[in-house]
Motif scaffolding. Sequence first.
Motif: not given
Length: 919
Positions: A158-167, A138-141, A177-179, A211-212
């Motif tokens: 793998i489980h990734c969050y959307h790249g736009d959230t990395q503001s 789990w972590g960054s794309p 990290d909470e995600w 991945h945090l």
Amino acid sequence: MNFVNFFVISIFVHFILFVSVFDIYFTSPIIHGMKEIKPPVKVPAQRLVLFVADGLRADKFYELDEHGKSRSPFLRNIIENSGSWGISHTRVPTETRPGHVALIAGFYEDVSAVLKGWEENPIEFDSVFNKSRNTWAWGSPDVLPLFAKGENIHHVHIHCYHGDTQSFAGDDSSLLDEWVFDKMKDFFHSAEDNATLNHLLKQDNTVFFLHLLGIDTNGHSHHPMSKEYLENIKKVDTGVERIVGMFNKFYQDEKTAYVFTADHGMTDWGSHGAGLASETLTPLVVWGAGANKHKDIQTPLTDEEAQLTRSWGLDPSERRDVNQADIAPLMSTLVGVPIPVNSVGELPIEHISLDSKTKAHLLHANARQLSEQFVVKMESIRNKTFTFSPFPKLSHSGVIDLDRKITELIKQGDYIGANNLSHELMSLSLEGMNYFHIYHRSVLYFSIVLSFIGWIVESILMLLHHVDFISSQSKKMTPLGKTQMFSWLSYVFCLSALFVVVRIYVLDLPKLYYLYCTLPIAIWYHISTQKHTIQAGVMYISSNRPFFQKLLLHICAFMLGVWALVLSFFYRYILTVELLLFAVTIHFTSLPRKSKHQWTVVCTLAAAFPLLPTVGRAPNSFLVFGGGLSGSILCFLLNSKETSLLTKFLTTLPFIAGCIQPTAMYISSNQGSMPIALHILSWSLLLLSWVLPLLQTTNVTLRLVTIFCCHLTVYILISLSYDAVFCVVFCLLLYSWVQVEFHLDSNPKLLEEYSFTKTSTNQSFLKALLFSTLRVGYMFIFFIVLAFFGVGNIASINSFDVKVVLPFLTVYNHLVMGLLLAYKVLLPYLLVACTLCCIATVTRTNMQQLCYAVLIVSDVVGMHFFFLVQDSGSWLDIGTSISHYVICMSMVLSVLLFLAVAKFVTSCSLLSKFRRHLL
């Protein structure tokens, strides 16, 4: 060879010289064909959980806060009572991609792989994830897809969050990290009702990767000393505690091993990539099944390291340091899977709690895995070489002999002796792999040096063609006839090229070797066809003693100047010394007093900047605003005689930019959302900076000042501190340079009367321009170097605060951010190139001559740095040496391109074309 052909070929040659250093010093260490070495014993852990806190510094993790308490109470308790800990030493470049590759695959990716970004792997590699039965991540794309590519990786999920959230615009990035923690919790909850998934999770050899990224993102946004960064460490500790509790509840078997570490650290000003201790020292905590809980083994520490450890409130005797690549064999051993076949890590046995016999078997397996790489590498070289030179310290039979001795010692119960021999075999195998890794380096090195020298000679000959006496004398000599084209010299070059091609083909070397090894043959062959120019030059020098003496004097001065430029890459204050020297020597010329005083004042002002700390550590909105205001005042004063509406509008642009960047930083610091209008205005100014100069007349001073004004505006938009003021002074310095060269010409014509599209030529004027042309070429390269090192150094390449691009975007986009930062670095190059076009016009010098002179100076500097590149020693030294060469060669390539762009920007007029179209 005409100038256009020379220009195109020059770009090609310099691109080859640029790329060659990676194939000589930094080729991929990955080889294929090794068999995997399976663990010889059963380990207590059935599963492994890897926590990677991206961007976490070791000192911020281990140190106590202002109240004397740990920021990570859960992990601190593990450190003190139930696990082992230490420092993981990373390598340059301290970036996310190479850090994770070292952690999970066990080898240090070559420098060129970083240029691939996060989108692809230059060469597919083995990893701990590949060897596992199943891996969930789990972590960054930007990170996870690296380890889910290639064949037979269907078991990597793998489980990734959307790249736009990395503001990075001021938001609380700990939410990233909470995600991860929440998604992993949801995943295990779903396993309670899913029998298939529950069965998979209960299997052995399973890996979980978290991945945090929050700490890294908060560090970029707020810096490691900030409340956000430090609070994020606490939140990660709480999240790790939650995950451990969840595993204990789900499995209830105490067969889970845990590893907590980081891919890299971070500088005090919120960046990473270089080799400072704050970037290369990362934490390592190991606990759970198979982890060593005893405090009987330690890493030898220096007095400084021991003192630092005590300042953290920890016992130095319990600290066990590792190299980052050592973590891959550690994780493989803990979870009971084969070590990745390409791993160069040495198992840190002191982090494992097993009996002595089992440890001996594990170290032996690690030694066999490394020696297997050595043997495969040796055989691949042997099969592709006519005359094979073996590694003197170890041979195939030597590997077999050491392996047999280790096995016998283990059987005899001499585990200490077996471990010592295993370490010896690992050390020799690594040394031997490096020996064969650089086996063909000397051939490439010799070829590139010949190419460098050849192109310098070629540029000198092209410059000599413009000296009237030499040109006329060479034409009087008998030209080469058609029958002479196939002289013995031509046969020698052709046979040499044929031999090189056949040798490379037989040895099955990389395709680029054809270019590297045949390039010097082609260059020197073309030089040999210009023997009449060489003869004429030698005749002219030998028959003119005063000229010969003057030539020697200028060569000495030239070499001193080149060495000063080289030293300025290491010591910025050398630029200050040179600027002050220029300010003094101007008074020994016949220039008007006003021009002397102006040049002296501007050089003295510019000399102050290399003495200041590098930009990037402390954003200062006041200085950015001051740069915008002073830029508008400068443009107004230089255009004071112009009253057109366009000119008045242009003078306001730097001031507007000086208001936009502080506004963006203020909004970011107050965690507000960035107005879209601010982004639109910034991108519009970037576009207008290329359009507005083309609407101005081609009058030399007016067009040049317009170019300064427009591009100064964009530079200020991407500035954070005194770099905005520096660019204003830099533009004034370039304008003064034009004035100096114009008056040295002693031409009575007014400077304002010159036009880029109407240049007068005087052939007699070209007679004695050899030395003055080289002087202008040297000054051009000096200003290019000053443009970069006036506000930074090699270490500050990675010191760009991401807030610098706030006027343009607030969401992480590696491509756009990288392009904007590169644009800022290269923008002054365009200003210097436009200034050179202006000087060529006002001094009536052939622009081709100046280009040849620039190439001569830049290639001599570049060859110096080629000799200084190193791949041994400290990682800071290695990173610095390669950065020097890359910057220098990038500078040459960009200058060649910017000279072409500058010619268009200075001479093209959309206004005149529009008028002709109407007529």
